[in-house]
Design an enzyme around this catalytic site. Structure first.
Site, PDB file in Angstrom:
ATOM      1  N   ASN A   1      38.425  40.328 -15.356  1.00  0.00           N
ATOM      2  CA  ASN A   1      37.596  41.472 -15.904  1.00  0.00           C
ATOM      3  C   ASN A   1      37.721  41.297 -17.558  1.00  0.00           C
ATOM      4  O   ASN A   1      36.884  41.485 -18.467  1.00  0.00           O
ATOM      5  CB  ASN A   1      38.098  42.699 -15.555  1.00  0.00           C
ATOM      6  CG  ASN A   1      37.632  43.966 -16.683  1.00  0.00           C
ATOM      7  OD1 ASN A   1      36.701  44.489 -16.430  1.00  0.00           O
ATOM      8  ND2 ASN A   1      38.717  44.396 -17.304  1.00  0.00           N
TER       9      ASN A   1
ATOM     10  N   ASP B   1      51.361  35.023  -9.259  1.00  0.00           N
ATOM     11  CA  ASP B   1      50.391  36.318  -8.870  1.00  0.00           C
ATOM     12  C   ASP B   1      49.760  36.052  -7.870  1.00  0.00           C
ATOM     13  O   ASP B   1      49.349  36.777  -6.997  1.00  0.00           O
ATOM     14  CB  ASP B   1      49.739  36.601 -10.108  1.00  0.00           C
ATOM     15  CG  ASP B   1      50.532  37.480 -11.174  1.00  0.00           C
ATOM     16  OD1 ASP B   1      51.647  37.842 -10.708  1.00  0.00           O
ATOM     17  OD2 ASP B   1      49.919  37.465 -12.038  1.00  0.00           O
ATOM     18  N   GLY B   2      48.977  34.544  -7.616  1.00  0.00           N
ATOM     19  CA  GLY B   2      48.521  34.178  -6.453  1.00  0.00           C
ATOM     20  C   GLY B   2      48.985  34.371  -5.007  1.00  0.00           C
ATOM     21  O   GLY B   2      48.218  34.830  -4.197  1.00  0.00           O
TER      22      GLY B   2
ATOM     23  N   ARG C   1      20.056  43.301 -14.569  1.00  0.00           N
ATOM     24  CA  ARG C   1      19.551  41.925 -14.440  1.00  0.00           C
ATOM     25  C   ARG C   1      20.640  41.051 -15.230  1.00  0.00           C
ATOM     26  O   ARG C   1      20.778  41.339 -16.417  1.00  0.00           O
ATOM     27  CB  ARG C   1      18.108  42.036 -15.031  1.00  0.00           C
ATOM     28  CG  ARG C   1      16.895  42.685 -14.203  1.00  0.00           C
ATOM     29  CD  ARG C   1      15.610  42.587 -15.033  1.00  0.00           C
ATOM     30  NE  ARG C   1      14.806  43.233 -14.128  1.00  0.00           N
ATOM     31  CZ  ARG C   1      14.280  44.338 -14.139  1.00  0.00           C
ATOM     32  NH1 ARG C   1      15.234  45.278 -14.530  1.00  0.00           N
ATOM     33  NH2 ARG C   1      13.335  44.890 -13.316  1.00  0.00           N
TER      34      ARG C   1
END
Length: 272
Positions: A164, A45-46, A148
């Protein structure tokens, strides 16, 4: 058909590349790295991510095919011992494809008159390297929250299974033309509050991040676009939206998305 081969530098990958190159020449394919119709990536995938960024200005005319030389990835359908089958599929090609959404990233810098535009296949993050990041988050032009914490991640559906997911984001099917905002190490107490949940944002909306930092502190921000990093540039604002462009893959044998997810994260252990 004009073909480009894009490979990483690992020895096994280079062997496969040379073998595939010979077979393409024997079958009278045109090898063209400048304006290919199909880009065959060899590695993982890279490698495909690198190819995507290399050919990002030609996405309308290019389809990608991924050959993996290690573990099955989310963008690589073919194994390195299946290149003969791949060539047969290319020979009978009729233009079939499947496309995925991309992320449009528009970055405003303090020392540049015009914003810089980027495309992301997986995700973009904004972090601060030495201290807490304070950032106002706007959705559709309206202030939503003051964040924050360590940082924020905006991902595409196909990128939802990567970084994610590791920070608690949802896995989203790529048929959904959306983007996802996920917090990284947010601070929540009686004084500071954020949603503390991933947000799925429609293609009709956009996300704007405005760092609430001094000019000097803004130079401490780190922006990532997939595997590319940008630091010490004085970011004043970032706007994210679902891009008009899409990435297309030649659809000869495209693995079902949920099969990919199951294979990557569950394997054969679900029945134990």
């Amino acid at each position: 058909m004009r073909i480009a081969i894009f490979a990483n530098n690992e020895r096994k990958t280079q062997i496969v590349k040379e073998k595939l190159k010979r077979k393409f020449i024997e079958r009278h394919f045109i090898l063209d790295e400048e304006s290919p119709q199909v880009v065959v990536t060899i590695g993982g995938d890279g490698t495909l991510l690198s190819a995507f960024h290399y050919y990002r200005k030609q996405l309308k005319t290019i389809r990608f095919v991924g050959v993996h030389t290690g573990h099955l990835g989310f963008y690589t359908d073919w194994r390195d011992d299946e290149i003969d089958d791949l060539i047969i599929s290319l020979q009978s090609d009729n233009g079939q494809s499947v496309s995925y959404p991309l992320l449009d990233v528009l970055v405003h810098y303090a020392n540049q008159p015009k914003p810089q535009r980027y495309l992301a296949l997986n995700e973009s993050t904004l972090k601060r390297s030495s201290s807490t990041m304070v950032t106002d988050v706007y959705v559709g032009g309206e202030l939503f929250e003051r964040f924050r914490g360590d940082g924020l991640c905006v991902s595409t559906p196909t990128g939802s299974t990567g970084y994610n997911k590791s920070i608690g984001g949802a896995v989203v099917h790529p048929d959904m033309e959306v983007m996802q905002l996920t917090e990284i190490g947010s601070i929540n107490n009686r004084v500071f509050r954020t949603l503390s949940s991933p947000m799925i944002v429609s293609p009709n909306d956009w996300i704007t991040l405005k760092p609430m930092l001094s000019r000097e502190d803004k130079r401490d921000l780190l922006l990532t676009i997939d595997s590319n990093s940008y630091h010490n540039l004085g970011i004043t604002q970032i706007r994210y939206k679902v891009a008009k462009e899409r990435i297309s893959f030649a659809k000869y044998r495209h693995t079902h998305f949920w099969h990919r997810v199951q294979d990557a994260f569950i394997g054969d252990n679900y029945g134990d």
